[in-house]
Every structure is written in structure tokens, then in C-alpha cells.
Design a protein around this motif. Structure first.
Motif, PDB file in Angstrom:
ATOM      1  N   GLN A  84      47.675  39.049  32.196  1.00  0.00           N
ATOM      2  CA  GLN A  84      47.869  39.763  33.362  1.00  0.00           C
ATOM      3  C   GLN A  84      49.024  38.739  33.607  1.00  0.00           C
ATOM      4  OE1 GLN A  84      44.636  37.574  35.650  1.00  0.00           O
ATOM      5  NE2 GLN A  84      44.082  36.291  34.106  1.00  0.00           N
ATOM      6  N   SER A  91      47.837  43.592  35.404  1.00  0.00           N
ATOM      7  CA  SER A  91      47.610  43.066  34.654  1.00  0.00           C
ATOM      8  C   SER A  91      46.735  44.618  34.107  1.00  0.00           C
ATOM      9  CB  SER A  91      45.740  42.801  35.002  1.00  0.00           C
ATOM     10  OG  SER A  91      44.908  43.720  35.690  1.00  0.00           O
ATOM     11  N   ALA A 161      44.556  43.152  41.847  1.00  0.00           N
ATOM     12  CA  ALA A 161      44.894  42.302  42.516  1.00  0.00           C
ATOM     13  C   ALA A 161      44.839  41.258  43.688  1.00  0.00           C
ATOM     14  CB  ALA A 161      46.037  41.941  42.057  1.00  0.00           C
ATOM     15  N   TYR A 167      43.631  40.007  37.893  1.00  0.00           N
ATOM     16  CA  TYR A 167      43.013  41.344  37.122  1.00  0.00           C
ATOM     17  C   TYR A 167      41.718  40.191  38.574  1.00  0.00           C
ATOM     18  CZ  TYR A 167      38.750  42.897  35.145  1.00  0.00           C
ATOM     19  OH  TYR A 167      37.478  44.121  34.594  1.00  0.00           O
TER      20      TYR A 167
END
Length: 411
Positions: A84, A91, A161, A167
Motif C-alpha cells: 500500500q 493498494s 482507502a 486498504y
């Protein structure tokens, strides 16, 4: 459903680090304070928030998130592993569910089962989430797609996000919302280990959305969370024993074969280049979920569809396909149920009557459908129902309603 749910629980965290960074920029190496001072030099109650800032300041990181279901026959593990980029809010991860050979089969089916059409990849870019199986095109879930397709997309939307991490849906989202009360254990390498408690309703946020929806009240029994920060004050790992959460699921007759439930999260490779290219940078084909998928309840009699490649693990939202192509199901009918009974009948179910209508629709289906060896003999149904108890002038009634899709399924 509204917009994609993200883990936005705090303010502009990176700004909090700027004074410390600017103040040390001109120091000689011998005068520079410890790397973790920006975290460990703060009051104990502020250290998890500062650790989240320090983690994001690293720029990038690899991550591994697991959710382990332990049963008498072995374990099943939901696993997400990838990289990420905190600055870009992106990510890229590989997802999968793997179970030991003797893990209960019915419980494995409830959890989604292993992917049968290739490995699943998930990418996030801001509020957008992308899913891909094998070499297929990326399927893009925008907030608009989620709004139109409904709650079934929550299992994917939960990873969009957030302010904590690119993530979402992991223990990383929970750590900055916890206030440590007891000084951590300091390890020889300079890392610190904290042992804290969180409310079960907060800990349950790491569960897949379909499991979260099974329990409205998670009780008050605390969930034990262990958090390790590295010598620089960055989040290194977190682990939670979700026993209290599992106990509440058992009360709803869910996951009854599962005896242990544990979540874990690890970070690594801080500052290293992100591994792999996301759909926006790779030049690979991307299709919009809003124009590719459809709620099953909107498909007419005779339409065929597949659940493969949606990333949702449900028949509520499917990919319509030509019936000559590979498919998972064929729609028999859309049916409605509304029945009223005298008295209070809390055990009454609209599904019983919906199933009878589905059996009638199956018996009336074209002969070639019923002879087709691709389909299971008995029809299936999916939908939603409600029960209403009412009393007027001393007379009680129970009304059940439901909307169902009847379909033939491939074995």
C-alpha cells in the motif's frame, strides 16, 4: 447503500509530525533524537494516534491481514496480502480463503469457499475498489456502482482507502481508535508491546460484511488486542482474540462449528517500492461494475447469470451472461409473498411460501430447462422477507411479506 465505507476516524494526521521533522532536519547525526521519540515521547494516551502518523509517514508498506476460523477439523484462513502507498491512497493485494482438509464443509461454504476461477486480486484507489480473478479484466466498483447495486457490494466496498490505510477492513483501522492505559512492554530491539481492550462492536468491523449483518448487538464483553510498535514507533503488528464476537455469533446460530476466531495484521518493507501495478497504471482492461453487474432481482424469466469474477460471494448481485455461455444460474421467476395469520406467530416465515411458488415455477418451466443436466433438480431462491405483528381492538395478527428470485442452479 450509501457511499463506500472507509475507515476515516481521525483528522489530518501527517501534519502532526511536521514540527518534529522540521525541528530535527538541521541536527547533526550525534544530536538527533531516537527515531521513535515522536511516538514514545508523547503521553501514553496519544501514542497509538502518533504511531498511525508515523506509519503513514513511511510512505509505503507491505501488509498481511488474516482472519482465522478454528474448528475441530482444522483451520480456515481469510488472507489478504499486498502493498500500500499511503501518500497516493492506493493498494494492491491478493485475497483468498484456504481451509485444512477436515474443516467443516458447510461452514466453509458460508465463509465463501475457495475461489474456483483463479486467484482474486483487489486494488484500491481512493473511494474506488477493483476486483480481478485470474487474467480477467479489472471490475471497478465506484461509489455510484455501490449505490446502485446495493448492500451486497459491502464485502468489497469495505476495503476502500481510508484515512488510516489505503486498504481498509483490517485491525489497522481499529488501533488509532483505542487509548492505551497501561505502559507497554519494551523489547530488546526497542519495539513496544501494548495489551489493550476494545468493544466487541468495534472489533467485529474486521469480519466480512455478511457476518457483521448477522448480529445487531455485540454485547459488552471486551476483546483483547495486542499491538506492537517498532523501534521507530510505527505499527508493526496487531492481533485480536475475537472470542467475545464469536460467542455472539453462536447465539444467532452462526459459525457454530467454529471454536476459535482470531484476527491478525502485520506490516513490513516500510518505504520500499510498492510491488505490482494497479489497474490505473498497468494499462490493463477495466470494466465498470455499474454497467456489468445487476441485482438478481432485476432479471426476468429465462435470463442466465454468473457469480464468478464479482468478488462478492453472493447471488444477490450477478453478472448477466448469454445462456449459451458458462453460467451458474438461470432465472425461473420473480415472486412476491404476503400472508396474514391470526394471532402472534413469531415463527412464521415468508420463505416457506416463496419456496412453494418457486417449485411451481420450476414445474412450469420449459421442458428443455428441466432436462438440462447442467442444473440441479431442485430450484433455489434468494431474497428478503419481513414479519409484522399488529394488534387492533384486542385482535392480534401476524403478516409476513417477501420478495424472492427463483432460479435453477448449476451443481
Amino acid at each position: 447503500m450509501g457511499t463506500l465505507k472507509t475507515a476515516r476516524h481521525r483528522g489530518a494526521a501527517v501534519v502532526l509530525l511536521l514540527p518534529a521533522l522540521i525541528g530535527t532536519a538541521g541536527c547533526a547525526a550525534g544530536d538527533r533524537p531516537d527515531a521513535g521519540e515522536a511516538v514514545y515521547g508523547r503521553p501514553l494516551a496519544e501514542q497509538f494516534q502518533a504511531a498511525t502518523d508515523a506509519t503513514r509517514a513511511a510512505g509505503t508498506a507491505g501488509f498481511l491481514s488474516t482472519l482465522t476460523y478454528g474448528a475441530a477439523g482444522g483451520d480456515a484462513v481469510h488472507r489478504a496480502e499486498g502493498s500500500q502507498d499511503y501518500g497516493k491512497g492506493t493498494s494492491l493485494a491478493k485475497l483468498g480463503l484456504r481451509a485444512q482438509p477436515h474443516f467443516p464443509e458447510k461452514t466453509l461454504e458460508l465463509l465463501g469457499g475457495p475461489a474456483t476461477d483463479g486467484e482474486q486480486a483487489v486494488a484500491t484507489a481512493g473511494d474506488d475498489v477493483y476486483v480481478r480473478h485470474g487474467d480477467s479484466a479489472w471490475l471497478k466498483y465506484t461509489p455510484e456502482a455501490v449505490n446502485e447495486l446495493g448492500e451486497a457490494t459491502g464485502v468489497i466496498a469495505a476495503h476502500a482507502a481510508g484515512d488510516v490505510a489505503p486498504y481498509s477492513g483490517t485491525l489497522a483501522d481499529i488501533v488509532p481508535r483505542v487509548i492505551p492505559r497501561v505502559k507497554p512492554e519494551r523489547r530488546a530491539d526497542g519495539s513496544r508491546v501494548y495489551r489493550v481492550s476494545v468493544l466487541p462492536e468495534v472489533a467485529a468491523e474486521v469480519l466480512p460484511r455478511d457476518l457483521q449483518s448477522l448480529q445487531g448487538d455485540w454485547g459488552t464483553d471486551p476483546v483483547r488486542l495486542t499491538v506492537r510498535l517498532d523501534a521507530g514507533g510505527r505499527l508493526a503488528s496487531a492481533a485480536a482474540d475475537l472470542g467475545p464476537v464469536l460467542a455472539r455469533l453462536h447465539e444467532r446460530d452462526a459459525l457454530v462449528d467454529v471454536k476459535r476466531l482470531r484476527a491478525a495484521y502485520e506490516l513490513s518493507d516500510f518505504g520500499e517500492p510498492v510491488k505490482g501495478e494497479g489497474p490505473d497504471s498497468s494499462g490493463e482492461p477495466v470494466v465498470d461494475a455499474r454497467t456489468t453487474l445487476a441485482p438478481l432481482a432485476t432479471l426476468g424469466k429465462g435470463r442466465c447469470a454468473t457469480t464468478r469474477g464479482t468478488g462478492l460471494g453472493t447471488t444477490m448481485v450477478v453478472r448477466p451472461v448469454d445462456c449459451a455461455d458458462r453460467h451458474d444460474l438461470r432465472v425461473l421467476a420473480q415472486v412476491e409473498v404476503e400472508r396474514t395469520f391470526p394471532g402472534k406467530r413469531e415463527d412464521a416465515s415468508a420463505e416457506v411460501y416463496g419456496r412453494k411458488q418457486c417449485e411451481q415455477a420450476s414445474a412450469a418451466a420449459p421442458e428443455d430447462w428441466r432436462r438440462d443436466s447442467r442444473y440441479a433438480r431442485d430450484p433455489a431462491l434468494v431474497g428478503a422477507s419481513s414479519l409484522e405483528l399488529s394488534t387492533s381492538e384486542g385482535v392480534s395478527e401476524t403478516t409476513v411479506t417477501g420478495d424472492y428470485t427463483c432460479y435453477l442452479r448449476t451443481p
